[in-house]
Design a protein around this motif. Structure first.
Motif, mmCIF file in Angstrom:
data_model
loop_
_atom_site.group_PDB
_atom_site.id
_atom_site.type_symbol
_atom_site.label_atom_id
_atom_site.label_comp_id
_atom_site.label_asym_id
_atom_site.label_seq_id
_atom_site.Cartn_x
_atom_site.Cartn_y
_atom_site.Cartn_z
ATOM 1 N N LEU A 172 0.828 -1.205 0.000
ATOM 2 C CA LEU A 172 0.000 0.000 0.000
ATOM 3 C C LEU A 172 0.863 1.256 0.000
ATOM 4 N N GLN A 173 1.897 1.265 0.823
ATOM 5 C CA GLN A 173 2.770 2.428 0.883
ATOM 6 C C GLN A 173 3.495 2.641 -0.434
ATOM 7 N N GLU A 203 1.167 4.059 -3.091
ATOM 8 C CA GLU A 203 0.901 5.481 -2.881
ATOM 9 C C GLU A 203 2.026 6.332 -3.448
ATOM 10 N N GLU A 204 3.265 5.813 -3.391
ATOM 11 C CA GLU A 204 4.412 6.569 -3.886
ATOM 12 C C GLU A 204 4.609 6.396 -5.384
ATOM 13 N N GLN A 264 2.558 4.136 -8.361
ATOM 14 C CA GLN A 264 1.558 3.145 -8.719
ATOM 15 C C GLN A 264 2.059 2.155 -9.754
#
Length: 292
Positions: A87-88, A91-92, A94
């Motif tokens: 997920l992290q 977010e940075e 895709q």
């Protein structure tokens, strides 16, 4: 950990030559030839029989579309990371996470009402599929990537809304598929690996963590691009490569990268070159074993 001094001559030599791009292309060509000569001749493709998983229904401008999500142990798994790490990373960046999958050819079928429709078979790694069964997040992610992959490959426009069929793991019949053996398809690109740092962010005057891009150029060859925009050359740049670790240090503590790579690297045969124009460190890393 390999002695970084073994790789410094490669950096210095590449830096002093005028055509850095040509030098690196020659470097990769040489590494690829050495690997191909060392390994046993493999067929260009391998035929697999995907196993059924689940089926989703969506549509396009041409009518109803069904996607059979299948699995096979012959498909390599994606990078191993927790959902929080994934997920992290998404977010940075895709585009940084890749799920290796085989996209089958379209085949005409009849739905439950006897009406014509189109079905596609998409196969992922079997172990990853079992993990996906326990995670709604991973299932949504796989379906999204599969849908986008089919759109790119077959120039489709699929509806982003879909539903999973109940008590029907596939529609029609699942055909055998051919996967490449000698060269990895684009779906097996590793992309930009997220390397979590458990410590607090470095102060502005501390070393910067450079952007890293990794991909499989061949079954036994991993390539890396490391962006170093503050450097004009390789002077003072250090590089250490372990069996599954890559460490880069910049002069005057401008950069520091220490990342785990989930593959077994032949550090003794690894080569590197600094590309002045692009301000990148380019690394070719032969693998000790091919991911299965």
């Amino acid at each position: 950990m390999a002695d970084s001094k073994l790789l410094v001559p490669e950096l210095s030599e590449a830096e002093t030559m005028g055509a850095e791009a040509t030098r690196f292309e020659e470097l990769l060509l040489q590494a690829s030839k050495e690997l191909q000569q060392a390994q046993t001749t493999r067929p260009e493709s391998t035929q697999i029989q995907p196993q059924p998983g689940f089926c989703i229904k969506t549509n396009s401008s041409e009518g109803k579309v069904f996607i059979n999500i299948c699995h096979s142990p012959s498909i390599p798994p994606p990078a191993d990371m927790t959902e929080d790490e994934l997920l992290q990373m998404l977010e940075e960046d895709q585009a940084g996470f890749r799920i290796p999958m085989s996209l089958g050819e379209p085949h005409a079928e009849l739905d439950a009402k006897g009406q014509g429709c189109t079905a596609y078979d998409v196969a992922v790694n079997s172990d990853f599929y079992r993990r996906m069964q326990k995670s709604d997040f991973l299932r949504e992610l796989v379906v999204t990537i599969a849908r986008e992959g089919l759109e790119d490959k077959y120039h489709l426009q699929l509806n982003s809304e879909w539903r999973m069929l109940k008590n029907r793991p596939f529609l029609g019949s699942i055909s055998q598929q051919n996967i490449r053996s000698q060269q990895r398809p684009r779906i097996q690109e590793l992309g930009s690996l997220y390397t979590p740092d458990p410590s607090s962010p470095a102060a502005p005057e501390g070393p910067q963590k450079p952007h890293l891009n990794l991909w499989l150029e061949a079954p036994d060859l991993l390539l890396a691009e490391i962006d170093l925009p503050k450097l004009d050359g390789a002077l003072g740049l250090s590089l250490e490569i372990g069996e599954n670790r890559l460490v880069v240090g910049g002069p005057q503590q401008l950069y520091h990268l220490d990342t785990y790579i989930p593959l077994r690297i032949n550090s003794d045969q690894s080569k590197a070159a600094f590309h002045r124009k692009r301000k990148q460190l380019l690394v070719a890393m032969p693998l000790l074993s091919v991911p299965s």
